[in-house]
Motif scaffolding. Structure first.
Motif, PDB file in Angstrom:
ATOM      1  N   GLY A 129      31.368  30.593  47.107  1.00 51.13           N
ATOM      2  CA  GLY A 129      32.905  29.769  48.210  1.00 51.13           C
ATOM      3  C   GLY A 129      33.578  30.049  47.734  1.00 51.13           C
ATOM      4  O   GLY A 129      35.343  29.795  47.906  1.00 51.13           O
ATOM      5  N   GLN A 130      33.964  30.376  46.703  1.00 52.06           N
ATOM      6  CA  GLN A 130      35.286  30.759  45.249  1.00 52.06           C
ATOM      7  C   GLN A 130      35.642  31.644  44.972  1.00 52.06           C
ATOM      8  O   GLN A 130      35.025  33.029  45.174  1.00 52.06           O
ATOM      9  CB  GLN A 130      34.480  29.829  43.581  1.00 52.06           C
ATOM     10  N   ILE A 131      36.546  31.713  45.590  1.00 55.25           N
ATOM     11  CA  ILE A 131      37.807  33.044  44.768  1.00 55.25           C
ATOM     12  C   ILE A 131      37.456  33.329  42.599  1.00 55.25           C
ATOM     13  O   ILE A 131      37.822  32.878  42.547  1.00 55.25           O
ATOM     14  CB  ILE A 131      39.559  32.851  45.447  1.00 55.25           C
ATOM     15  N   ARG A 132      36.988  34.725  43.167  1.00 55.05           N
ATOM     16  CA  ARG A 132      36.708  34.866  42.118  1.00 55.05           C
ATOM     17  C   ARG A 132      37.539  36.351  41.197  1.00 55.05           C
ATOM     18  O   ARG A 132      38.009  36.075  39.784  1.00 55.05           O
ATOM     19  CB  ARG A 132      35.274  35.214  41.540  1.00 55.05           C
ATOM     20  N   HIS A 133      38.562  37.301  42.023  1.00 55.94           N
ATOM     21  CA  HIS A 133      39.363  37.946  41.787  1.00 55.94           C
ATOM     22  C   HIS A 133      40.047  38.344  42.821  1.00 55.94           C
ATOM     23  O   HIS A 133      39.795  37.526  44.232  1.00 55.94           O
ATOM     24  CB  HIS A 133      38.465  38.772  41.273  1.00 55.94           C
ATOM     25  N   GLN A 134      41.643  38.363  42.889  1.00 53.66           N
ATOM     26  CA  GLN A 134      42.306  39.135  43.380  1.00 53.66           C
ATOM     27  C   GLN A 134      43.045  40.190  43.445  1.00 53.66           C
ATOM     28  O   GLN A 134      43.313  40.248  41.851  1.00 53.66           O
ATOM     29  CB  GLN A 134      43.157  37.742  43.981  1.00 53.66           C
ATOM     30  N   HIS A 135      43.209  40.890  44.108  1.00 54.26           N
ATOM     31  CA  HIS A 135      43.920  42.037  43.157  1.00 54.26           C
ATOM     32  C   HIS A 135      45.236  43.061  44.952  1.00 54.26           C
ATOM     33  O   HIS A 135      44.453  42.711  46.119  1.00 54.26           O
ATOM     34  CB  HIS A 135      43.626  43.607  43.594  1.00 54.26           C
ATOM     35  N   SER A 136      46.326  42.593  44.758  1.00 53.37           N
ATOM     36  CA  SER A 136      47.777  43.196  45.433  1.00 53.37           C
ATOM     37  C   SER A 136      47.792  44.333  45.142  1.00 53.37           C
ATOM     38  O   SER A 136      48.847  45.100  43.990  1.00 53.37           O
ATOM     39  CB  SER A 136      48.283  42.577  45.493  1.00 53.37           C
ATOM     40  N   GLY A 137      47.810  45.113  46.183  1.00 52.35           N
ATOM     41  CA  GLY A 137      48.329  46.502  46.361  1.00 52.35           C
ATOM     42  C   GLY A 137      47.475  46.918  45.895  1.00 52.35           C
ATOM     43  O   GLY A 137      46.234  47.478  46.593  1.00 52.35           O
ATOM     44  N   GLU A 138      47.919  48.733  45.639  1.00 55.84           N
ATOM     45  CA  GLU A 138      47.101  49.914  45.504  1.00 55.84           C
ATOM     46  C   GLU A 138      46.414  50.060  44.474  1.00 55.84           C
ATOM     47  O   GLU A 138      46.707  49.365  43.978  1.00 55.84           O
ATOM     48  CB  GLU A 138      47.898  51.239  45.556  1.00 55.84           C
ATOM     49  N   GLY A 139      45.028  51.004  44.507  1.00 58.67           N
ATOM     50  CA  GLY A 139      44.748  51.058  42.576  1.00 58.67           C
ATOM     51  C   GLY A 139      43.719  49.873  42.597  1.00 58.67           C
ATOM     52  O   GLY A 139      43.226  49.191  43.403  1.00 58.67           O
ATOM     53  N   GLU A 140      43.083  50.217  41.290  1.00 59.22           N
ATOM     54  CA  GLU A 140      42.237  49.173  40.925  1.00 59.22           C
ATOM     55  C   GLU A 140      41.194  49.230  41.826  1.00 59.22           C
ATOM     56  O   GLU A 140      39.717  48.091  41.320  1.00 59.22           O
ATOM     57  CB  GLU A 140      42.864  48.139  40.114  1.00 59.22           C
ATOM     58  N   TYR A 141      40.971  50.249  41.906  1.00 63.00           N
ATOM     59  CA  TYR A 141      39.800  50.484  42.981  1.00 63.00           C
ATOM     60  C   TYR A 141      37.616  50.613  41.738  1.00 63.00           C
ATOM     61  O   TYR A 141      37.255  49.504  42.302  1.00 63.00           O
ATOM     62  CB  TYR A 141      39.085  51.607  43.349  1.00 63.00           C
ATOM     63  N   GLU A 142      37.965  50.877  40.667  1.00 64.22           N
ATOM     64  CA  GLU A 142      36.840  50.203  40.881  1.00 64.22           C
ATOM     65  C   GLU A 142      36.580  49.642  39.370  1.00 64.22           C
ATOM     66  O   GLU A 142      35.519  49.006  40.079  1.00 64.22           O
ATOM     67  CB  GLU A 142      36.807  51.470  38.855  1.00 64.22           C
ATOM     68  N   GLN A 143      37.770  48.456  39.391  1.00 65.11           N
ATOM     69  CA  GLN A 143      37.647  47.159  38.315  1.00 65.11           C
ATOM     70  C   GLN A 143      37.323  46.648  39.762  1.00 65.11           C
ATOM     71  O   GLN A 143      36.160  45.470  40.184  1.00 65.11           O
ATOM     72  CB  GLN A 143      39.403  46.684  38.788  1.00 65.11           C
ATOM     73  N   SER A 144      37.517  47.234  41.466  1.00 68.80           N
ATOM     74  CA  SER A 144      37.107  45.446  42.611  1.00 68.80           C
ATOM     75  C   SER A 144      35.728  46.087  42.773  1.00 68.80           C
ATOM     76  O   SER A 144      35.095  44.736  43.423  1.00 68.80           O
ATOM     77  CB  SER A 144      38.266  46.530  43.576  1.00 68.80           C
ATOM     78  N   GLU A 145      35.082  47.299  42.627  1.00 69.87           N
ATOM     79  CA  GLU A 145      33.213  47.706  43.230  1.00 69.87           C
ATOM     80  C   GLU A 145      32.907  46.983  42.585  1.00 69.87           C
ATOM     81  O   GLU A 145      31.974  45.678  41.867  1.00 69.87           O
ATOM     82  CB  GLU A 145      33.219  48.920  43.547  1.00 69.87           C
ATOM     83  N   ARG A 146      33.369  47.251  40.490  1.00 70.73           N
ATOM     84  CA  ARG A 146      32.571  46.295  39.865  1.00 70.73           C
ATOM     85  C   ARG A 146      32.493  44.883  39.871  1.00 70.73           C
ATOM     86  O   ARG A 146      31.728  43.811  39.733  1.00 70.73           O
ATOM     87  CB  ARG A 146      32.994  46.323  38.043  1.00 70.73           C
ATOM     88  N   THR A 147      33.967  44.236  40.176  1.00 70.28           N
ATOM     89  CA  THR A 147      33.950  42.529  40.990  1.00 70.28           C
ATOM     90  C   THR A 147      32.921  42.535  41.998  1.00 70.28           C
ATOM     91  O   THR A 147      31.561  41.782  42.298  1.00 70.28           O
ATOM     92  CB  THR A 147      35.301  42.155  41.580  1.00 70.28           C
TER      93      THR A 147
END
Length: 329
Positions: A129-147
């Motif tokens: 239940g802990q927030i481990r990563h956050q991204h605003s806006g477009e982009g960083e799709y690879e980093q998001s999927e790796r997370t």
């Protein structure tokens, strides 16, 4: 589409979803019921071009990792009044193939709980239940999927692998041509508009006949004929009203809709005074003809290369349409 406040920090527990005014595609979900699952919370509003361009990735992640424990929750927080209409949200979700659970956040309660500040915004929550990563806006799709892969592996899911999704965004979902994008979002309601070029300026909330200069400066816009400029939208009072703007981008979109549900409004667009032909967007034909049938984003121009500054004009052949904002890509 962003505002200025700082969002909730990493390492914090996922806030409550209890502020939702309703749910689509799912019974109500709670932070407690989601423990043991990896959760991706996505803030969206259906007319937002920035969110639309992230949608192919989020849709692909929801499908790929669903059976391995990922739960994607789309928190629909409206920018415009018409996006509070549940029938509009339901229609948009079906049309855009948003099949994962949707929390309807028309009162901004979940938005405030997350201290969110943009559309789109992604919050990655681990199985505890802990927030481990956050991204605003477009982009960083690879980093998001790796997370996502990392959090699923931590949660004990097997066979995650390192392969990334491959997406092919079509229409308004296609990635922007960032190298040629020199026009910002331009609101047509008086609350947030800028660079309005009709002589005499805006007369808020009052019916007025406007005129447009023959040529506009880059990123300026103007009205012609009988309009009422409201806080969020500019409404056409009589047929054959026009909006013009000068822009520099591959794509031009206009968020607009009929004033009355079920009504349709015919329109015609020109680019540098000519039918768009090869520069037409997905919502018009080669001659520039189209029809407004829903309150949504319409793709009107997609220029072939070379991209140049162009003058755009839309003429509405029927009254009863509201225009909200130009966006570009």
């Amino acid at each position: 589409m962003e505002t200025a406040n700082a969002s909730i920090g990493q390492g914090k527990m996922m806030p409550s979803l209890g502020g939702a005014t309703g749910w689509l595609n799912s019974p109500p979900l709670t932070a407690a019921s989601l423990r043991g699952k990896v959760v991706l919370v996505e803030f969206w509003t259906y007319s937002c071009i920035n969110w639309l361009r992230t949608l192919p990735y989020v849709r692909a992640w929801a499908e790929k990792y669903r059976n391995q424990g990922l739960v994607v929750i789309g928190v629909h927080t409206p920018e415009f009044e018409f996006e509070k209409n549940v029938d509009n949200i339901r229609w948009a979700a079906k049309d855009m193939r948003v099949n994962y659970p949707i929390a309807i956040d028309s009162d901004y309660a979940i938005w405030r709980a997350f201290r969110n500040n943009s559309w789109p915004a992604l919050y990655f929550v681990d199985a505890k239940g802990q927030i481990r990563h956050q991204h605003s806006g477009e982009g960083e799709y690879e980093q998001s999927e790796r997370t996502i892969q990392k959090l699923l592996t931590e949660a004990g899911a097997g066979g995650i692998g390192r392969e990334l999704v491959s997406v092919d965004g079509r229409g308004a979902e296609a990635a922007a041509d960032w190298g040629n994008l020199r026009s910002p979002e331009t609101y047509v309601g008086y609350e947030r508009t800028q660079n309005f070029s009709s002589p005499g300026g805006v007369l808020p909330e009052k019916r007025r006949v406007y005129a447009a200069p023959a040529r506009l400066s880059l990123n300026h816009w103007a009205l012609s004929d009988d309009w009422t400029v409201g806080k969020q939208a500019t409404m056409l009072n009589k047929a054959n009203g026009r909006i013009a703007c000068r822009f520099h981008a591959r794509d031009l979109h206009l968020v607009m809709g009929p004033a009355v549900r079920g009504y349709s409004v015919r329109f015609r667009i020109l680019i540098d005074g000519q039918a768009p032909r090869a520069a037409r967007g997905g919502d018009v034909d080669e001659q520039g003809n189209g029809k407004v049938t829903e309150q949504r984003l319409y793709q009107l121009i997609r220029q072939p290369k070379p991209i140049a500054a162009r003058q755009f004009e839309i003429e509405f052949l029927d009254p009863g349409v509201g225009a909200y904002s130009f966006t570009f890509g």
